[in-house]
Design an enzyme around this catalytic site. Structure first.
Site, PDB file in Angstrom:
ATOM      1  N   TYR A  93      -3.361   9.906   6.594  1.00 49.71           N
ATOM      2  CA  TYR A  93      -3.885   8.530   6.679  1.00 49.71           C
ATOM      3  C   TYR A  93      -3.390   7.758   5.464  1.00 49.71           C
ATOM      4  O   TYR A  93      -3.476   8.254   4.340  1.00 49.71           O
ATOM      5  CB  TYR A  93      -5.419   8.524   6.699  1.00 49.71           C
ATOM      6  N   ASP A 124       0.998   9.549  -1.893  1.00 48.16           N
ATOM      7  CA  ASP A 124      -0.116   8.609  -1.796  1.00 48.16           C
ATOM      8  C   ASP A 124      -1.331   9.279  -2.445  1.00 48.16           C
ATOM      9  O   ASP A 124      -1.993  10.118  -1.843  1.00 48.16           O
ATOM     10  CB  ASP A 124      -0.367   8.285  -0.321  1.00 48.16           C
ATOM     11  N   TYR A 180     -14.066  -0.679  11.160  1.00 46.79           N
ATOM     12  CA  TYR A 180     -13.928   0.126  12.381  1.00 46.79           C
ATOM     13  C   TYR A 180     -15.120  -0.069  13.321  1.00 46.79           C
ATOM     14  O   TYR A 180     -15.698   0.888  13.824  1.00 46.79           O
ATOM     15  CB  TYR A 180     -13.783   1.620  12.014  1.00 46.79           C
ATOM     16  N   LYS A 192      -8.450   2.960  -5.168  1.00 45.55           N
ATOM     17  CA  LYS A 192      -9.816   3.500  -5.184  1.00 45.55           C
ATOM     18  C   LYS A 192     -10.358   3.728  -6.604  1.00 45.55           C
ATOM     19  O   LYS A 192     -10.810   2.792  -7.258  1.00 45.55           O
ATOM     20  CB  LYS A 192      -9.882   4.780  -4.362  1.00 45.55           C
TER      21      LYS A 192
HETATM   22  N1  PMP Z   1      -4.169   5.848   1.394  1.00 41.07           N
HETATM   23  C1  PMP Z   1      -5.136   6.785   1.357  1.00 41.07           C
HETATM   24  C2  PMP Z   1      -4.776   8.216   1.101  1.00 41.07           C
HETATM   25  C3  PMP Z   1      -6.469   6.417   1.557  1.00 41.07           C
HETATM   26  O1  PMP Z   1      -7.421   7.352   1.556  1.00 41.07           O
HETATM   27  C4  PMP Z   1      -6.779   5.049   1.770  1.00 41.07           C
HETATM   28  C5  PMP Z   1      -8.200   4.572   1.999  1.00 41.07           C
HETATM   29  N2  PMP Z   1      -9.084   5.455   2.532  1.00 41.07           N
HETATM   30  C6  PMP Z   1      -5.730   4.123   1.781  1.00 41.07           C
HETATM   31  C7  PMP Z   1      -4.443   4.566   1.584  1.00 41.07           C
HETATM   32  C8  PMP Z   1      -5.993   2.672   2.018  1.00 41.07           C
HETATM   33  O2  PMP Z   1      -6.626   2.076   0.927  1.00 41.07           O
HETATM   34  P1  PMP Z   1      -7.443   0.724   1.102  1.00 41.07           P
HETATM   35  O3  PMP Z   1      -8.608   1.050   1.970  1.00 41.07           O
HETATM   36  O4  PMP Z   1      -7.819   0.358  -0.307  1.00 41.07           O
HETATM   37  O5  PMP Z   1      -6.525  -0.263   1.717  1.00 41.07           O
END
Ligand code: PMP
Length: 434
Positions: A144, A245, A17, A274
Site C-alpha cells: 500500500y 516507502d 473510505y 506520518k
Molecule cells: N505509504 C505508506 C506505506 C502508508 O502506510 C501510507 C498511509 N497509510 C501512505 C503511503 C500514504 O500516506 P498519507 O495517508 O499521508 O497520504
C-alpha cells in the site's frame, strides 16, 4: 459538539473510505493527550493505533508543542520558491544525517501519498535520460502506498483501494510479496521472481517501490530483510530506481530507526511521513541522493516539476524538528522493545484460538491475523465500550501504540483484544463479516 452540528456532520462530512449514504458510526473527539482520546461525552479511549500510525511520541507531546509555538510566533508559512528558512535547512541536515548513507537531499511535501507521487515522478524523470522507454513501476502484492493516482497505481490492485478506479490509474507490474517471513530462514530463491520480472520487462520498468520489512495497510505482514538486500542488488544491476516507502516504518516503529536499516541498504529514494512530525501535523519528505540529483539535472526539463503551495511549511517543519528532539529525549528503542515484549507475552497464545490464523509481533506492532474478514464496525463498537481505540481491518486486528503508552494502557488494549476473541469464540460477538 452540539446535536445540530453532529447531525450536520453526519449528513455532509466525508470520512476515510466511507460513504455519505450509509456512513459508519463515528465518535465525537474533543481532546487528546498522551495515549488518550477524550470524547464529547467525557469517555476516554486509549489510542492503540497511534492515530493511524503517526503519533509515536504521544498526543500533545510538550517538546513538539514548544517548537511549534516558537515557530508560530515568528513565521507560520511562507512560500518556498525563491526562499529558504532555518527550519527547512535544519531538518534537511538532520534527516540526511539519520537516514541511510547516500540519502543526502530532501524534497518536502504535504502528505505520504504526495511523497510517493514525487518519488515516482523522480524515477520516471531519471529514466528519461538513461532509459527513456521506462515509464512503469514494479511493486509488491500486498503493498500500500497511498490514495493519489500514482500511489494508488502501485498499491496492490487486489486490495480494493483502487478497484473503483480501474482504467483510470496506470497499470503497473506486481510480483508476490516476499514469501519468507521476518525471523524465518532466508532462501535466496525468494528473489527469483524479482530478477525474472526485471529481466523480462527491463525496457518498461522505471522503478521498484516497496514498504521495507512491514507491509502495513496491505495486511501488517513482516518479511525477511534479506529480500531488501536482493532488491538493492538487482535494481542496481538493471538500473531500476529502488524506492523504499518508509512512511509507516520510519522513525523507530519496528525497532530500527528505519526498516531499511535491518538490511543495511540505502535505497535511491526514501519516502517519509506520518511519524515525521510525531503525528502533530501533515508533512512528508522524499530523501534522495546523487543518482536522482544528477538524473534530474541532466533531464530535458533540468528541474523537478513539482512545487506544492505549502512545500516546506515552517510550522510543519518545526513539528518535525520537535519530533526528532522528542525521539532523542528518551530511549525510544528500549520502549519499542518493551512494548514488543509485552505484546508478545499478551497476544501470542491467541494463536491457539480456532478463529486465529497467526499472531506476530515486530517492534511496537502486534498483529492478530484472523481466519476470516472482520466486521470493523462490530469490533470497534465492542472495543470502544472497553475503552480502547483500535481499528481492525481486512482479517487483521492490530495494536500499534504510541511509544510512550503506559504498561497499564497497553495491557488494556491487549486485554480487550483477548476479550473480543473470547466473546467471538463463545458466539456472543459476531466479529466476522457475514
Ligand atoms: N505509504 C505508506 C506505506 C502508508 O502506510 C501510507 C498511509 N497509510 C501512505 C503511503 C500514504 O500516506 P498519507 O495517508 O499521508 O497520504
Amino acid at each position: 459538539m452540539n446535536n445540530f452540528l453532529q447531525n450536520f456532520a453526519r449528513e455532509h462530512v466525508w470520512h476515510p473510505y466511507d460513504s455519505l449514504e450509509s456512513p459508519i458510526p463515528v465518535l465525537d473527539a474533543v481532546r487528546t493527550a498522551g495515549a488518550r482520546i477524550t470524547l464529547g461525552d467525557g469517555r476516554e479511549l486509549i489510542d492503540g493505533v497511534s492515530s493511524w500510525w503517526s503519533v509515536c511520541h504521544g498526543h500533545g507531546n510538550p517538546i513538539i508543542i514548544s517548537e511549534m509555538e516558537k515557530q508560530l510566533r515568528s513565521m507560520s508559512h511562507v512560500m518556498f520558491a525563491g526562499i529558504i528558512h532555518e527550519p527547512a535547512a535544519e531538518l534537511a541536515r538532520k534527516l540526511s544525517e539519520i537516514t541511510p548513507p547516500g540519502l543526502s537531499d530532501v524534497f518536502y511535501a504535504d502528505s505520504g501519498s504526495v511523497a510517493v507521487e514525487i518519488a515516482l515522478k523522480m524515477a520516471v524523470q531519471y529514466q528519461s535520460v538513461r532509459n527513456p522507454s521506462r515509464k512503469r513501476f514494479l511493486a509488491l502484492r500486498g503493498g500500500y502506498h497511498g490514495d493519489t493516482l500514482g500511489a494508488m497505481s502501485v498499491t496492490d490492485p487486489g486490495s480494493g483501494f483502487s478497484s473503483p478506479y480501474t482504467g483510470y490509474a496506470p497499470e503497473q507490474f506486481f510480483i508476490s510479496r516476499p514469501g519468507i517471513k521476518f525471523g524465518e530462514k532466508w532462501e535466496p530463491g525468494v528473489s527469483d521472481e524479482l530478477r525474472d520480472t526485471l529481466e523480462r520487462y527491463q525496457d518498461e520498468i522505471a522503478g521498484f517501490i516497496l514498504e521495507p520489512v512491514m507491509q502495513g495497510a496491505g495486511g501488517m505482514y513482516f518479511y525477511h530483510p534479506e529480500y531488501l538486500k536482493a532488491a538493492r542488488k538487482l535494481t542496481a544491476e538493471y538500473d531500476v530506481i529502488l524506492i523504499c516507502d518508509e512512511i509507516a516504518t520510519g522513525f523507530g516503529r519496528l525497532g530500527e530507526l528505519f526498516a531499511s536499516n535491518f538490511a543495511g541498504i540505502s535505497p535511491d529514494i526514501m519516502t517519509l511521513g506520518k511519524g515525521l512530525t510525531g503525528g502533530m501535523i501533515s508533512l512528508s519528505a522524499v530523501m534522495t541522493g546523487r543518482k536522482i540529483r544528477e538524473g534530474i539535472g541532466y533531464s530535458s526539463a533540468r528541474v523537478m516539476m513539482h512545487g506544492p503551495t505549502f512545500m516546506a511549511n515552517p510550522l510543519a517543519l518545526s513539528a518535525a524538528l520537535g519530533s526528532l528532539r522528542a525521539l532523542g529525549s528518551y530511549d525510544w528503542q528500549a520502549r519499542v522493545h518493551h512494548i514488543g515484549d509485552l505484546l508478545r507475552r499478551e497476544l501470542c497464545d491467541l494463536a491457539a484460538s480456532p478463529l486465529v490464523q497467526e499472531v506476530r509481533v515486530l517492534g511496537a506492532v502486534g498483529v492478530v491475523e484472523m481466519k476470516r474478514q472482520v466486521d470493523t464496525v462490530v469490533m470497534q463498537r465492542f472495543l470502544t465500550d472497553e475503552g480502547v481505540w483500535l481499528r481492525p481491518f481486512g482479517n487483521i486486528i492490530y495494536i500499534y501504540p504510541p511509544f510512550v503508552i503506559s504498561d497499564e494502557d497497553l495491557l488494556k488494549c491487549s486485554g480487550s483484544v483477548r476479550k473480543l476473541i473470547a466473546g467471538m469464540e463463545r458466539g456472543e460477538i459476531a466479529g466476522f463479516r457475514a
